[in-house]
Design an enzyme around this catalytic site. Structure first.
Site, PDB file in Angstrom:
ATOM      1  N   TYR A 258       0.815  -1.212   0.000  1.00 53.99           N
ATOM      2  CA  TYR A 258       0.000   0.000   0.000  1.00 53.99           C
ATOM      3  C   TYR A 258       0.850   1.264   0.000  1.00 53.99           C
ATOM      4  CZ  TYR A 258      -4.481  -2.263  -0.045  1.00 53.99           C
ATOM      5  OH  TYR A 258      -5.583  -2.968  -0.455  1.00 53.99           O
ATOM      6  N   HIS A 417      -6.095  -3.185   6.519  1.00 53.22           N
ATOM      7  CA  HIS A 417      -5.341  -4.109   5.674  1.00 53.22           C
ATOM      8  C   HIS A 417      -4.211  -4.799   6.437  1.00 53.22           C
ATOM      9  CE1 HIS A 417      -7.472  -3.271   2.040  1.00 53.22           C
ATOM     10  NE2 HIS A 417      -7.223  -1.973   2.100  1.00 53.22           N
ATOM     11  N   ASP A 437       5.424 -15.103   3.523  1.00 52.55           N
ATOM     12  CA  ASP A 437       4.178 -14.499   3.974  1.00 52.55           C
ATOM     13  C   ASP A 437       3.167 -14.708   2.844  1.00 52.55           C
ATOM     14  OD1 ASP A 437       2.063 -12.541   4.505  1.00 52.55           O
ATOM     15  OD2 ASP A 437       3.447 -11.711   5.986  1.00 52.55           O
TER      16      ASP A 437
END
Lengths: 752, 752
Positions: A258, A417, A437
């Site tokens: 982001y 998020h 991840d």
């Protein structure tokens, strides 16, 4: 998400040049986001800078294709990925491109095409209400299902309009000014006050679009609202976003995925501000945080891809279009030649004065390697909300060009998020993610997959703690999966140190579970008897009551050997648990409880990895794979190892991950397939812990970590006939082979 | 397997040059595998050809590292991948390299190092009996666990020895001649008669080593036995191998993976023969089959990787060292500039006169693109044992550089490394395998994985029919998994045609199952309303009695949508069957029986694939994944779709696989995610079948295939009011959109 045009930074202009001049006198229709002289320089010089010329050619192909199709402005109907959605996206790119090409070529056809399209929007836009495919009244756009997309449309289209606005008749110009841009700016600002005044990246897109519209329409009121919030008091708006969305180290709380996305409106609008309100000193604000944010974004990548923490698509990397613009802007500000190597990797630049500089720098072969380095990126507007610790080693081996990176996620929650993964870690080696991840569970814009939005499994799996490499207590996620609760607490960083052969980070988390504190230390250690740096993990849990402690390790690769007795579930495959992500895990194997140090070895990308792990209390080990209870085949199927301690209140987990050897499928040879670590052990003293690695060479390496990181405190542990003494947060003790080969008590032993 | 040095073709020399000269007068110690003049030319010119110079530098690094370590000739002990195994491999590479470097640099240190090492072998070798890690008395080597490796050692080391033999004292030379090379040659030939006289690639390595040893030792008897077999009657030996191991099209029955491996001794020894016995015309033998074999090996690749049919490691490709030598030899013989582009892709060449030519050609920028083309490669020494059909289309789109390839495996069994996969197919698109072949279940040389040999799952899974994309009857593999039975039968090719917009291949198999004949036709069709060529599959089974027919499709990618009702097994995962590979399949979903045409869509590498499939009788569909009953985690976990018709004696399966659209993760857009095919249908006439594709554009495309491929036979099918008439094996009927939009009876309908 939006497609961000690489050359979106058209707004950045003359003011960046060393010999900045005030804007020329204007009749109110001349370009202001990039001024006429800069357009002329790009027109004159662009052809001599191959990277710039290639980008211009690419944009020409794109705009020519749009022109061949004609003006297509459909009535909004589809959600993300659908036809009308994609067409309106194509249109803003075409508008922006046509504007630039008109200035770069002088070909009036581009300007006319942009005008015709804008007149069509002027016809359509006033007729629109909330989008039929909206997911909620609050977030509905007009052209798009989400208001965010409308903001992005505006931020791009206004740049194209700025470039051609002086070619329109006064009547057409008034029409477009009013029925497209001012209406849209009004919708995004005063008609959406809660969203516009938020401190959030969606609001940054809105303020960027509205603010640039203000400059182009010569509407100071719009500009001021964009900069200072609707109330013009500075408590909201773009400047407040600059101050509060990035940490002092240029880290964005939602993480790199982001950050990349958030960065775009910051850099375009900042350029426009610098151009039109240079007295704001926007690039110096908060100690130059916008430029730091560009550097930080590059630093939070490995082998070209961003660390996929929180909701992140794992295929996003340095070549992302937002960063192409960011690099150009940062280079124009700093002339740091190391940024040019990032531009080279991107292989493109933007059609702006800054992009031209980058292209010229590359053409002149000025590029130097980007300096990836170990660093601690503080989180939070004031830098006091934990942080992201990045350990990096790079020995410069030609067959190991990326070196190693160990990422420890000691950051704040990162809003909606954010994932529930306090003190999580990732490990990279040999150009690949080795300890992984999952990122976000999403197929971006793929209509067949929940319309291209986040999948249900993003909540049920990807965000859950068990989907990460950190402590799970009683099969519940951190903060019980409530991100708003998570927002209240950040980890406490204890230690960050980067010496030549040892890099180390440590942090403590108190509030992820009631009554449970866990402290984790992760280190990268280099040793002459190891082929590559190894990762050491030490996780200490202190609980108020006996509990179930699970420590997952999501690894990437094909299992070579399972170094422990385990019952295989290879004829009927059960599911590990019922909730908090456990319902998505198939069980492949499980062991009985014991205190042995276990190992697991796998192969990835031609290199072997051996993970040795143990605990201070009897533990079981599980081999699992994601993909259970996934009716729509939404999940990737990825393996994990889970170590479980049941019924203890306090426990310490310790482990070492060692890259070694080479599997060369082309030349058909294998080297170094055997681990060079003979065993690991954990020793607990009064106020410190030690992890000891015995190497097959006979050498030993001990890493000692004090509970209290104070630098002036002395520590002493006597274990197995050896005394470890040091001062401060940590120490490393190396025992050469000759010494440990001498008769006498061993200096290490296996746990417990 | 062996590491094959890229520059192993040292044996190839002057005779290849246009102005070939007879060898210079010799004292019996001068080099004969590459002669002195050629070495001098390489020494003089190599530095000016960067690819040659780079290879020389690479070999220098390798040999210098070996010299720094000193002469290390351990007593044989370990199996493949173990220390002594790898050290003896390093030694033959070092010997070969040192010999070449002595000639290329004049530095006597290289010659002395090779001599010292060979003297050490002369001490060790006579003491050796069968290898302690042998798997059987018959196959045991002396230096290595397998005799094959000893042959490879000999074939390399003799080249190094040839280059330095004239530097040894007479006493040392005699010692090495007798105690290393002649002993080894004797062991591999007269002491291993059954293996030496076999028509098999292992025997090719033996004859190559022995024959070159004969040339170097000036031992005509050894040479003749190598060429003509121990009895010197030509029924065995290298020449018989040339005649019988390759088909007239240069195809090797075991498939590309072993063809690559088998090719190496052919090309090195052939070079030595051409040099020393030019009257043999070895490169012209059997219509130039050795050079055809090089071309064929390149043709049997996609995006740089060989088609992984039979026992094959999927990571093997054009950069394999054997093919580096092969390309050099073929280029020296043919001066075909398209081979240079393969060399460029390989990025290296060999330290031979031919390698120098390649390096010079590349430096002079002579390379042209390699001409991948559709072709039918006949199998069998006489070309009458089926064949490999390769369909290829390439529209030259810049975003589609590899085009499409469809491989249909209509070959013979391929001996013990053959899989039970008659009429199997593979499909490639966008640089990736989309319809896949598992290849071999093996981790080459990884000790932890069954010592690096074939895993148990190679027999229980990888070879089994259900692990392939072809018909399984009653859950048994072809020939009941007995490869010796399989050797007796080959498919009957019916058709191979490659037109501009339609490429098609067809074959029939009668003996894979008692009483069952199946005929399959596969086609690549291009259509202006489709984004990329699509693959059409038509498989007709005729059985003597009702049976269970399964047709698997092993696809690569993440499922986007399952276009049929299916019960999900996502909480407890059962296994599909009990044997013949079925025990390795987890069941993810299963449907009830119906006659609907179903679809499955997946995403791979940024492109969507939609597969539509149906059958003439009610069928069920299963979604499965490999990995069950795999206690040691030996298998990759890969998805498959299985279509099952139960209880019919005759049945026809039909399907269409359509690549479409784009998922761009970097730029975050999706295009063309919807299939452009509205439906497919199957029509059966008296002596022919038709597959009809209805496109969303309104167009239709029908592919008609006659049971009898005779070119002069007329066919006529009336179906749904439309008459299809054609002559010959196949026909294509295109109906434009306008036509099918007219009122009237539809020209296609869904099955049945």
């Amino acid at each position: 998400m939006k497609r961000i045009v690489v050359w979106l930074a058209l707004a950045l202009a003359l003011a960046f040049a060393a010999n900045a001049q005030p804007p020329a006198a204007q009749d109110g229709t001349q370009p202001v986001l990039v001024d006429g002289r800069d357009w002329q320089r790009m027109r004159a010089e662009g052809a001599h800078a191959p990277m710039f010329a290639a980008e211009q050619a690419r944009v020409e192909r794109m705009v020519r294709a749009a022109m061949a199709q004609g003006v297509v402005v459909p009535v909004p109907k589809d959600p993300g990925g659908g036809y009308t959605h994609e067409q309106h996206k194509r249109n803003y790119l075409a508008l922006q491109g046509a504007g630039a090409l008109y200035r770069l070529t002088g070909d009036r056809a581009y300007a006319d095409f942009a005008r015709d399209m804008l007149l069509e929007y002027a016809r359509l836009y006033p007729t629109l209400g909330p989008h039929p495919a909206r997911r909620g009244e609050q977030t509905s756009g007009r052209l798009f299902w989400q208001q965010l997309n409308d903001s992005v449309w505006l931020a791009h289209a206004i740049q194209g309009y700025d470039a051609i606005r002086d070619t329109l008749t006064a009547a057409d110009r008034d029409r477009v000014d009013e029925d497209v841009f001012r209406r849209m700016a009004r919708f995004l600002s005063e008609e959406s006050p809660e969203r516009f005044d938020a401190i959030h990246n969606h609001a940054t897109w809105a303020t960027a679009g509205v603010g640039m519209t203000g400059y182009v329409l010569r509407d100071r009121d719009l500009v001021d609202r964009a900069l200072l919030g609707l109330a013009k008091d500075g408590r909201a708006g773009f400047l407040a976003q600059v101050d509060r969305l990035f940490s002092p180290d240029g880290y964005y709380a939602e993480g790199p995925y982001y950050q990349r996305y958030a960065l775009a409106p910051f850099v375009i609008f900042a350029g426009a501000i610098q151009r039109n309100d240079p007295q704001r000193g926007i690039f110096k604000r908060k100690d130059g945080v916008l430029l730091k944010a560009v550097d930080t974004l590059v630093q939070t990548s490995y082998a070209g891809y961003f660390f996929p923490i929180n909701d992140a698509m794992p295929d996003k990397g340095l070549d992302t279009e937002e960063l192409v613009a960011g690099i150009a802007i940062a280079y124009a500000q700093t002339q740091d030649a190391r940024l040019l190597s990032v531009a080279q990797r991107q292989g493109r630049t933007v059609l702006t004065p800054e992009g031209l500089r980058v292209a010229e720098g590359v053409a002149e072969k000025l590029a130097k390697p980007f300096a990836f380095r170990p660093l601690m990126l503080r989180d939070g507007a004031d830098g006091d909300r934990g942080g992201l610790a990045i350990l990096r080693m790079d020995d410069g081996h030609p067959d190991d060009e990326h070196g190693q990176a160990l990422v420890m996620k000691n950051t704040s929650q990162g809003m909606g998020h954010g994932h529930f993964d306090k003190l999580n870690w990732l490990f990279y080696d040999n150009g690949r993610a080795v300890v992984t991840d999952y990122g976000a569970a999403r197929f971006l814009n793929v209509e067949a997959k929940s319309g291209g939005t986040y999948l249900p499994e993003n909540n049920s799996w990807a965000k859950q703690t068990v989907a990460h490499n950190t402590l799970v207590v009683d099969e519940r996620s951190h903060f019980d999966g409530d991100w708003k609760r998570g927002e209240a607490y950040a980890p406490e960083p204890l230690l960050f140190d980067a010496k030549a052969d040892t890099q180390i980070a440590s942090a403590r988390m108190r509030d992820a579970y009631d009554g449970v504190t866990f402290t984790r230390t992760l280190a990268l250690v280099r040793h002459p008897d190891l082929l590559f740096p190894a990762a050491v993990d030490l996780l200490r849990v202190e609980g108020a009551a006996p509990a179930r402690y699970d420590l997952p390790l999501h690894f990437n690769g094909h299992i070579m050997s399972v170094g422990f007795q385990a019952q295989r579930h290879d004829a009927v495959r059960p599911v590990l648990g019922a909730r908090a992500g456990y319902q998505h895990l198939w069980v492949d194997a499980e062991s009985a409880a014991s205190t042995e140090v276990r190992s697991l070895a796998w192969l990835l990308g031609g290199r072997f990895y051996t993970y040795r792990f143990g605990a201070s209390a009897p533990s079981r080990a599980w081999l699992v794979e994601s993909g259970a209870n996934d009716p729509d085949f939404n999940l990737r199927r990825e393996p994990a190892l889970i170590q479980r301690v049941d019924g203890a209140a306090d426990a310490t987990f310790f482990g070492v991950l060692e890259p070694h050897g080479e599997y060369n499928g082309t030349a058909e040879y294998v080297r170094g397939a055997d681990s060079r670590i003979a065993g690991i052990a954990h020793v607990r003293g009064g106020d410190a812990s030690i992890v000891v690695l015995r190497l097959t060479s006979g050498s030993a390496l001990a890493l000692a970590v004090a509970d209290d990181p104070a630098s002036d405190r002395a520590h002493r542990i006597v274990a197995n006939g050896r005394t470890y003494e040091w001062k401060g947060a940590w120490a490393r003790f190396d025992s050469p082979a000759a010494q440990s080969a001498r008769p006498g008590p061993p200096d290490t032993k296996e746990s417990p």
